[in-house]
Design an enzyme around this catalytic site. Structure first.
Site, PDB file in Angstrom:
ATOM      1  N   ARG A 106       0.870  -1.190   0.000  1.00  0.00           N
ATOM      2  CA  ARG A 106       0.000   0.000   0.000  1.00  0.00           C
ATOM      3  C   ARG A 106       0.897   1.227   0.000  1.00  0.00           C
ATOM      4  O   ARG A 106       1.808   1.336   0.821  1.00  0.00           O
ATOM      5  CB  ARG A 106      -0.896   0.049   1.236  1.00  0.00           C
ATOM      6  CG  ARG A 106      -1.481   1.449   1.442  1.00  0.00           C
ATOM      7  CD  ARG A 106      -2.498   1.562   2.519  1.00  0.00           C
ATOM      8  NE  ARG A 106      -3.756   0.965   2.102  1.00  0.00           N
ATOM      9  CZ  ARG A 106      -4.938   1.254   2.644  1.00  0.00           C
ATOM     10  NH1 ARG A 106      -5.026   2.116   3.638  1.00  0.00           N
ATOM     11  NH2 ARG A 106      -6.024   0.657   2.216  1.00  0.00           N
ATOM     12  N   HIS A 133      -7.505   0.692  -6.187  1.00  0.00           N
ATOM     13  CA  HIS A 133      -7.719  -0.019  -4.911  1.00  0.00           C
ATOM     14  C   HIS A 133      -8.449  -1.334  -5.236  1.00  0.00           C
ATOM     15  O   HIS A 133      -9.622  -1.511  -4.886  1.00  0.00           O
ATOM     16  CB  HIS A 133      -8.535   0.873  -3.972  1.00  0.00           C
ATOM     17  CG  HIS A 133      -8.493   0.441  -2.536  1.00  0.00           C
ATOM     18  ND1 HIS A 133      -7.728  -0.614  -2.076  1.00  0.00           N
ATOM     19  CD2 HIS A 133      -9.148   0.941  -1.443  1.00  0.00           C
ATOM     20  CE1 HIS A 133      -7.912  -0.733  -0.777  1.00  0.00           C
ATOM     21  NE2 HIS A 133      -8.755   0.178  -0.366  1.00  0.00           N
ATOM     22  N   GLN A 136     -10.382  -3.615  -2.620  1.00  0.00           N
ATOM     23  CA  GLN A 136     -11.650  -2.999  -2.205  1.00  0.00           C
ATOM     24  C   GLN A 136     -12.762  -3.347  -3.200  1.00  0.00           C
ATOM     25  O   GLN A 136     -13.916  -3.575  -2.821  1.00  0.00           O
ATOM     26  CB  GLN A 136     -11.469  -1.474  -2.119  1.00  0.00           C
ATOM     27  CG  GLN A 136     -12.721  -0.717  -1.721  1.00  0.00           C
ATOM     28  CD  GLN A 136     -13.053  -0.829  -0.251  1.00  0.00           C
ATOM     29  OE1 GLN A 136     -12.200  -0.646   0.603  1.00  0.00           O
ATOM     30  NE2 GLN A 136     -14.301  -1.143   0.071  1.00  0.00           N
ATOM     31  N   ASP A 229     -16.778   8.443  -1.310  1.00  0.00           N
ATOM     32  CA  ASP A 229     -15.472   8.285  -0.651  1.00  0.00           C
ATOM     33  C   ASP A 229     -15.120   9.640  -0.031  1.00  0.00           C
ATOM     34  O   ASP A 229     -15.765  10.653  -0.317  1.00  0.00           O
ATOM     35  CB  ASP A 229     -14.439   7.877  -1.729  1.00  0.00           C
ATOM     36  CG  ASP A 229     -13.035   7.630  -1.165  1.00  0.00           C
ATOM     37  OD1 ASP A 229     -12.905   7.422   0.065  1.00  0.00           O
ATOM     38  OD2 ASP A 229     -12.070   7.644  -1.957  1.00  0.00           O
ATOM     39  N   ARG A 315     -14.034  -7.244   3.069  1.00  0.00           N
ATOM     40  CA  ARG A 315     -12.631  -7.022   2.700  1.00  0.00           C
ATOM     41  C   ARG A 315     -11.803  -8.271   3.054  1.00  0.00           C
ATOM     42  O   ARG A 315     -10.933  -8.691   2.313  1.00  0.00           O
ATOM     43  CB  ARG A 315     -12.044  -5.810   3.452  1.00  0.00           C
ATOM     44  CG  ARG A 315     -12.683  -4.469   3.149  1.00  0.00           C
ATOM     45  CD  ARG A 315     -12.490  -4.018   1.724  1.00  0.00           C
ATOM     46  NE  ARG A 315     -11.113  -4.121   1.270  1.00  0.00           N
ATOM     47  CZ  ARG A 315     -10.124  -3.283   1.607  1.00  0.00           C
ATOM     48  NH1 ARG A 315     -10.363  -2.244   2.371  1.00  0.00           N
ATOM     49  NH2 ARG A 315      -8.896  -3.449   1.142  1.00  0.00           N
TER      50      ARG A 315
HETATM   51  N1  NVA Z   1      -9.512   7.611  -1.556  1.00  0.00           N
HETATM   52  C1  NVA Z   1      -9.197   7.151  -0.234  1.00  0.00           C
HETATM   53  C2  NVA Z   1      -9.543   5.703  -0.086  1.00  0.00           C
HETATM   54  C3  NVA Z   1      -9.302   5.134   1.289  1.00  0.00           C
HETATM   55  C4  NVA Z   1      -9.658   3.681   1.391  1.00  0.00           C
HETATM   56  C5  NVA Z   1      -7.714   7.388   0.031  1.00  0.00           C
HETATM   57  O1  NVA Z   1      -6.909   7.089  -0.845  1.00  0.00           O
HETATM   58  O2  NVA Z   1      -7.379   7.872   1.110  1.00  0.00           O
HETATM   59  N1   CP Z   2     -11.161   0.906   2.823  1.00  0.00           N
HETATM   60  C1   CP Z   2      -9.873   0.845   3.215  1.00  0.00           C
HETATM   61  O1   CP Z   2      -8.962   0.576   2.429  1.00  0.00           O
HETATM   62  O2   CP Z   2      -9.686   1.076   4.536  1.00  0.00           O
HETATM   63  P1   CP Z   2      -8.275   1.227   5.286  1.00  0.00           P
HETATM   64  O3   CP Z   2      -7.646   2.510   4.774  1.00  0.00           O
HETATM   65  O4   CP Z   2      -8.620   1.266   6.742  1.00  0.00           O
HETATM   66  O5   CP Z   2      -7.414   0.046   4.922  1.00  0.00           O
END
Ligand code: NVA
Ligand code: CP
Length: 330
Positions: A106, A133, A136, A229, A315
């Site tokens: 990540r 992502h 997800q 989001d 998830r």
């Molecule tokens: N768009 C958000 C998604 C978090 C799961 C981010 O990248 O912070």
């Molecule tokens: N939805 C998601 O990716 O959550 P986290 O940032 O907590 O991993």
């Protein structure tokens, strides 16, 4: 279907049949977990989990899924590893590839996870980049399938910043699965033209459609799923809050907006969500801009139509399916 040895970097790399296979496998693993049936056939193997951005769901999902499958895990983050500071991505990938059977990453640019995949000889899984992502997406598709019994032909509407990881990935996922994808946002938040063209190409084969509009109510009309989001994503600078609030407030999911959707519509969010003042950032934004909720109202978030916590649980089941399939669990 044999996905052993494959990376999981974006859903673009997977056919609709392969995605359906992963969803079926996740549903099966979920049922087994609920019945207390162990599937720990990957005992003796280990995976590395690299997180250059924070996480609750993705990290816990990878750790629980791995442990359920019998795998060992190592969690790595920038402050306690050499990644990026003293050691290049390519070198790190080769070191980890020699010790682990799989690597989750990540972080920031998609090119980083792709570089890890290029240099490591083991499956690499994208746990979120700025652009995509994909894990997800599997959780979201499984949740929608559980609620409606199918995916093809459903009307899916995304509200908000559609040019970042969630907007991009959801458009790809809907195109692949033959769903009608609509993104509602100001023009400057639409996904990039190349990705839209790619999705339109896929859509022609699957029966999906892609619609981009600035009209939130029109986008919500008849939708089966309303999704949003956060307005500012991880890694973005704090000074964008002001313009995001101004530009994206008309796309907040409210009860009124939900009333334009299919009466059986569900509300979804990848989480974390700003729907009240119970977070540090939520409180700061309230002090600065007077907002008590952001991308979704608390009323919608807490309503019967909201499936966000089932989505979060999924998830884990879907990530387990990705690990199991790509590591060749039996
Ligand atoms: N768009 C958000 C998604 C978090 C799961 C981010 O990248 O912070
Ligand atoms: N939805 C998601 O990716 O959550 P986290 O940032 O907590 O991993």
């Amino acid at each position: 279907m044999n996905l052993k040895g494959r990376d999981f970097l974006t859903l673009k790399d997977y056919t609709p049949e392969e995605i359906t296979y992963l969803l079926d496998l996740a549903a099966d693993l979920k049922e087994k977990k609920k019945k207390g049936i162990l599937v720990d056939t990957l005992r003796g193997k280990n995976i590395a989990l690299i997180f250059e951005k924070t996480s609750t769901r993705t990290r816990c999902a990878f750790e629980v899924a791995a442990h359920d499958l019998g795998l060992g895990t190592t969690y790595l983050e920038p402050t306690t590893s050499q990644i990026g500071k003293k050691e290049s991505i390519a070198d790190t990938a080769r070191v980890l590839g020699g010790m682990y059977e799989g690597i989750e990453y990540r972080g920031y640019g998609q090119e980083i996870v792709e570089e890890i995949a290029k240099y490591a000889d083991v499956p690499v899984w994208n746990g979120l980049t700025n652009e995509y992502h994909p894990t997800q997406m599997l959780a979201d598709l499984l949740t929608i399938r559980e609620k409606f019994g199918h995916l093809k032909g459903l009307h899916f509407t995304y509200m908000g910043d559609a040019r970042y990881n969630m907007g991009n990935s959801l458009m790809v996922a809907c195109a692949k699965m033959g769903m009608h994808f609509t993104a509602a946002a100001p023009n400057s938040y639409f996904p990039n033209k190349d990705l839209v063209a790619y999705c339109e190409g896929i859509a022609k084969e699957t029966g999906a459609t892609i619609t981009l509009t600035e009209d939130a109510k029109e986008a919500a009309r008849g939708a089966d799923v309303l999704y949003t989001d956060v307005w500012v994503s991880m890694g973005e600078p704090d000074d964008v809050w002001e313009s995001r609030i101004k530009e994206l407030t008309p796309y907040r999911i409210t009860k009124e907006l939900m009333s334009f959707a299919n009466p059986k519509a569900i509300f979804m969010h990848c989480l974390p969500a700003f729907h009240d003042l119970k977070t540090k950032i939520g409180e700061e934004i309230y002090r600065k801009f007077g907002l008590t909720e952001m991308e979704v109202t608390d009323e919608v978030f807490e309503s019967e139509q909201s499936v966000v916590f089932e989505e979060a649980e999924n998830r884990m089941h879907t990530i387990k399916a990705v690990i199991a399939a790509t590591l060749g669990a039996r």
